[in-house]
Scaffold this motif. Structure first.
Motif, short mmCIF file in Angstrom:
data_model
loop_
_atom_site.label_atom_id
_atom_site.label_comp_id
_atom_site.label_asym_id
_atom_site.label_seq_id
_atom_site.Cartn_x
_atom_site.Cartn_y
_atom_site.Cartn_z
N ALA A 77 -10.49 59.24 -36.45
CA ALA A 77 -10.70 60.26 -37.49
C ALA A 77 -9.42 61.04 -37.74
CB ALA A 77 -11.82 61.20 -37.08
N ALA A 78 -8.69 61.37 -36.68
CA ALA A 78 -7.43 62.09 -36.84
C ALA A 78 -6.40 61.24 -37.58
CB ALA A 78 -6.89 62.53 -35.49
N ALA A 79 -6.33 59.95 -37.22
CA ALA A 79 -5.38 59.06 -37.88
C ALA A 79 -5.73 58.86 -39.35
CB ALA A 79 -5.33 57.73 -37.15
N ILE A 80 -7.01 58.73 -39.64
CA ILE A 80 -7.44 58.57 -41.04
C ILE A 80 -7.12 59.83 -41.83
CG2 ILE A 80 -9.46 58.39 -42.56
CD1 ILE A 80 -10.62 56.36 -40.56
N ALA A 81 -7.32 60.99 -41.23
CA ALA A 81 -7.01 62.25 -41.91
C ALA A 81 -5.52 62.33 -42.24
CB ALA A 81 -7.44 63.43 -41.05
N LYS A 82 -4.67 61.97 -41.29
CA LYS A 82 -3.22 62.01 -41.53
C LYS A 82 -2.82 61.00 -42.59
CE LYS A 82 0.86 63.59 -40.76
NZ LYS A 82 1.21 64.95 -41.15
N CYS A 83 -3.37 59.80 -42.52
CA CYS A 83 -3.07 58.78 -43.54
C CYS A 83 -3.52 59.23 -44.92
CB CYS A 83 -3.72 57.45 -43.18
SG CYS A 83 -2.91 56.59 -41.84
N THR A 84 -4.68 59.88 -44.98
CA THR A 84 -5.18 60.38 -46.26
C THR A 84 -4.24 61.44 -46.82
OG1 THR A 84 -7.45 59.92 -45.59
CG2 THR A 84 -7.15 61.45 -47.41
N GLU A 85 -3.79 62.34 -45.94
CA GLU A 85 -2.85 63.38 -46.36
C GLU A 85 -1.57 62.76 -46.92
OE1 GLU A 85 -0.02 66.82 -44.32
OE2 GLU A 85 -1.60 65.89 -43.14
N LEU A 86 -1.01 61.79 -46.19
CA LEU A 86 0.23 61.14 -46.63
C LEU A 86 0.01 60.30 -47.89
CD1 LEU A 86 1.61 60.10 -43.12
CD2 LEU A 86 2.43 61.96 -44.60
N THR A 99 -3.93 50.69 -46.67
CA THR A 99 -4.07 49.58 -45.73
C THR A 99 -4.33 50.12 -44.32
OG1 THR A 99 -2.56 48.27 -47.07
CG2 THR A 99 -2.95 47.51 -44.82
N MET A 100 -3.60 51.17 -43.95
CA MET A 100 -3.80 51.78 -42.63
C MET A 100 -5.21 52.33 -42.48
SD MET A 100 -0.36 53.84 -41.78
CE MET A 100 1.24 53.22 -42.17
N ILE A 101 -5.68 53.00 -43.52
CA ILE A 101 -7.03 53.56 -43.48
C ILE A 101 -8.06 52.45 -43.33
CG2 ILE A 101 -8.80 54.78 -44.85
CD1 ILE A 101 -6.45 56.52 -45.95
N ALA A 102 -7.88 51.36 -44.06
CA ALA A 102 -8.80 50.22 -43.96
C ALA A 102 -8.77 49.63 -42.54
CB ALA A 102 -8.44 49.15 -44.99
N ASN A 103 -7.57 49.50 -41.96
CA ASN A 103 -7.47 48.96 -40.59
C ASN A 103 -8.10 49.91 -39.57
OD1 ASN A 103 -6.20 46.62 -41.40
ND2 ASN A 103 -4.15 47.44 -41.12
N LEU A 104 -7.90 51.18 -39.73
CA LEU A 104 -8.51 52.16 -38.81
C LEU A 104 -10.03 52.12 -38.90
CD1 LEU A 104 -5.99 55.08 -39.39
CD2 LEU A 104 -6.40 53.92 -37.20
N THR A 105 -10.53 51.96 -40.11
CA THR A 105 -11.99 51.86 -40.30
C THR A 105 -12.52 50.60 -39.62
OG1 THR A 105 -11.80 53.05 -42.38
CG2 THR A 105 -13.82 51.82 -42.03
N LYS A 106 -11.79 49.49 -39.71
CA LYS A 106 -12.19 48.25 -39.03
C LYS A 106 -12.18 48.45 -37.51
CE LYS A 106 -10.43 45.10 -42.55
NZ LYS A 106 -9.37 44.13 -42.88
N ASN A 107 -11.17 49.16 -37.01
CA ASN A 107 -11.11 49.43 -35.56
C ASN A 107 -12.33 50.21 -35.10
OD1 ASN A 107 -8.69 48.11 -35.25
ND2 ASN A 107 -7.44 49.95 -35.27
N MET A 108 -12.74 51.19 -35.88
CA MET A 108 -13.92 51.98 -35.50
C MET A 108 -15.17 51.12 -35.52
SD MET A 108 -14.66 54.85 -34.35
CE MET A 108 -16.25 54.88 -33.60
#
Length: 136
Positions: A77-86, A99-108
């Motif tokens: 969630a923290a990584a997705i928030a930072k990626c969203t901000e950037l 792409t990062m957000i999609a990969n983080l979602t797959k990891n979860m």
């Protein structure tokens, strides 16, 4: 010189009485009784003890999996928030952050699958043991 055969010299603890029954004494009083002296020994069969040990190990496994999932959820969630901000700050329609957000979602999603798999495996292992004769 006499030999004291009632203590284990390596640890200094008394040796178990070889004539004692292999039972677990219950310290509960029988109905109307006054204490452990009134309650007879309770024998717990090996299958029941094995079942209890496997049940406890299974529960701990599932708890550990839940803890892992909770920690991964926090980090994700923290990584997705930072990626969203950037991503928003970049102003680009097709950004590496998507792409990062999609990969983080797959990891979860993978963590949820692992949790489910561990719970199923723990239940399967526990199901292979009989509850035995410990009143379970």
């Amino acid at each position: 010189m006499s030999i004291d055969n009632t203590h284990d010299p390596s640890s200094g603890t008394p040796k178990p009485d070889p004539g004692a029954p292999s039972a677990i004494s219950r310290a509960e009083a029988a109905p109307g009784g006054t204490g452990a002296a009134d309650a007879g020994p309770v024998t717990i069969a090996a299958p029941a003890m094995a079942y209890d040990a496997i049940a406890q190990a299974s529960a701990i496994t599932v708890q550990d999996a839940a803890t892992f999932m909770r920690m991964m959820s926090t980090v994700t969630a923290a990584a997705i928030a930072k990626c969203t901000e950037l991503y928003i700050a970049s102003g680009q329609a097709d950004s590496q952050y998507q792409t990062m957000i999609a990969n983080l979602t797959k990891n979860m999603s993978s963590c949820v699958d692992q949790y489910t798999g561990m719970g199923t495996a723990a239940a399967t292992v526990l199901g292979k043991f009989s509850k035995g004769s410990a009143g379970n």
